[in-house]
Design a protein around this motif. Structure first.
Motif, short mmCIF file in Angstrom:
data_model
loop_
_atom_site.label_atom_id
_atom_site.label_comp_id
_atom_site.label_asym_id
_atom_site.label_seq_id
_atom_site.Cartn_x
_atom_site.Cartn_y
_atom_site.Cartn_z
N ASP A 26 0.80 -1.22 0.00
CA ASP A 26 0.00 0.00 0.00
C ASP A 26 0.83 1.28 0.00
O ASP A 26 0.28 2.37 -0.03
CB ASP A 26 -0.97 -0.01 1.19
N ARG A 27 2.13 1.16 0.05
CA ARG A 27 3.02 2.34 -0.01
C ARG A 27 3.37 2.62 -1.47
O ARG A 27 3.31 1.73 -2.30
CB ARG A 27 4.30 2.08 0.77
N PRO A 28 3.76 3.86 -1.76
CA PRO A 28 4.21 4.15 -3.12
C PRO A 28 5.45 3.33 -3.45
O PRO A 28 6.36 3.22 -2.63
CB PRO A 28 4.55 5.64 -3.08
N GLY A 29 5.47 2.73 -4.60
CA GLY A 29 6.60 1.91 -5.03
C GLY A 29 6.10 0.60 -5.59
O GLY A 29 4.93 0.45 -5.93
N GLU A 30 7.00 -0.34 -5.70
CA GLU A 30 6.67 -1.65 -6.26
C GLU A 30 7.17 -2.73 -5.31
O GLU A 30 8.27 -2.61 -4.76
CB GLU A 30 7.36 -1.84 -7.61
N THR A 31 6.38 -3.77 -5.16
CA THR A 31 6.77 -4.91 -4.33
C THR A 31 6.60 -6.18 -5.14
O THR A 31 5.58 -6.36 -5.81
CB THR A 31 5.91 -5.00 -3.05
N VAL A 32 7.60 -7.04 -5.09
CA VAL A 32 7.51 -8.35 -5.73
C VAL A 32 7.84 -9.42 -4.69
O VAL A 32 8.63 -9.19 -3.77
CB VAL A 32 8.46 -8.50 -6.95
N LEU A 33 7.21 -10.56 -4.85
CA LEU A 33 7.54 -11.73 -4.03
C LEU A 33 8.33 -12.68 -4.90
O LEU A 33 7.90 -13.02 -6.00
CB LEU A 33 6.27 -12.42 -3.53
N VAL A 34 9.46 -13.10 -4.41
CA VAL A 34 10.32 -14.02 -5.13
C VAL A 34 10.19 -15.38 -4.43
O VAL A 34 10.62 -15.53 -3.29
CB VAL A 34 11.78 -13.53 -5.14
N PRO A 35 9.55 -16.35 -5.11
CA PRO A 35 9.24 -17.62 -4.44
C PRO A 35 10.36 -18.66 -4.47
O PRO A 35 10.19 -19.77 -4.94
CB PRO A 35 8.02 -18.12 -5.22
N PHE A 36 11.54 -18.30 -4.00
CA PHE A 36 12.58 -19.32 -3.85
C PHE A 36 12.94 -19.42 -2.39
O PHE A 36 12.79 -18.46 -1.63
CB PHE A 36 13.80 -19.05 -4.74
N GLY A 37 13.39 -20.60 -2.00
CA GLY A 37 13.68 -20.83 -0.59
C GLY A 37 12.43 -20.62 0.24
O GLY A 37 11.36 -21.14 -0.07
N GLU A 38 12.55 -19.82 1.27
CA GLU A 38 11.42 -19.51 2.16
C GLU A 38 10.67 -18.26 1.72
O GLU A 38 9.81 -17.76 2.42
CB GLU A 38 11.94 -19.34 3.59
N GLY A 39 11.02 -17.74 0.54
CA GLY A 39 10.33 -16.57 0.00
C GLY A 39 11.05 -15.28 0.35
O GLY A 39 11.58 -15.12 1.45
#
Length: 70
Positions: A49-62
């Motif tokens: 919800d903050r300005p910017g971009e967020t990605v989840l990288v699904p390797f290991g424990e994330g």
């Protein structure tokens, strides 16, 4: 600062219920979700919800990577 990166490890691992995390992020009610899953959802909503971009990288424990924008 704009352009800074915030990196969080283990956002999809440990004692969380991945299905509950997905459902909660989608706005569904999941009364049986545990405290760890709810905590991950709280964090991911905060960065989402903050300005910017967020990605989840699904390797290991994330891994969650957020680029801050002003």
């Amino acid at each position: 600062h704009e352009g800074s990166l915030v990196v969080a490890d283990n956002v999809l691992g440990g004692p969380i219920d991945r299905g509950a995390v997905r459902a909660l992020l989608d706005g569904e009610s999941v009364p049986e979700a545990d405290e760890a899953s709810r905590g991950i959802v709280t964090y991911l909503r905060h960065v989402r919800d903050r300005p910017g971009e967020t990605v989840l990288v699904p390797f290991g424990e994330g891994l969650s990577v957020t680029r801050i924008a002003d």
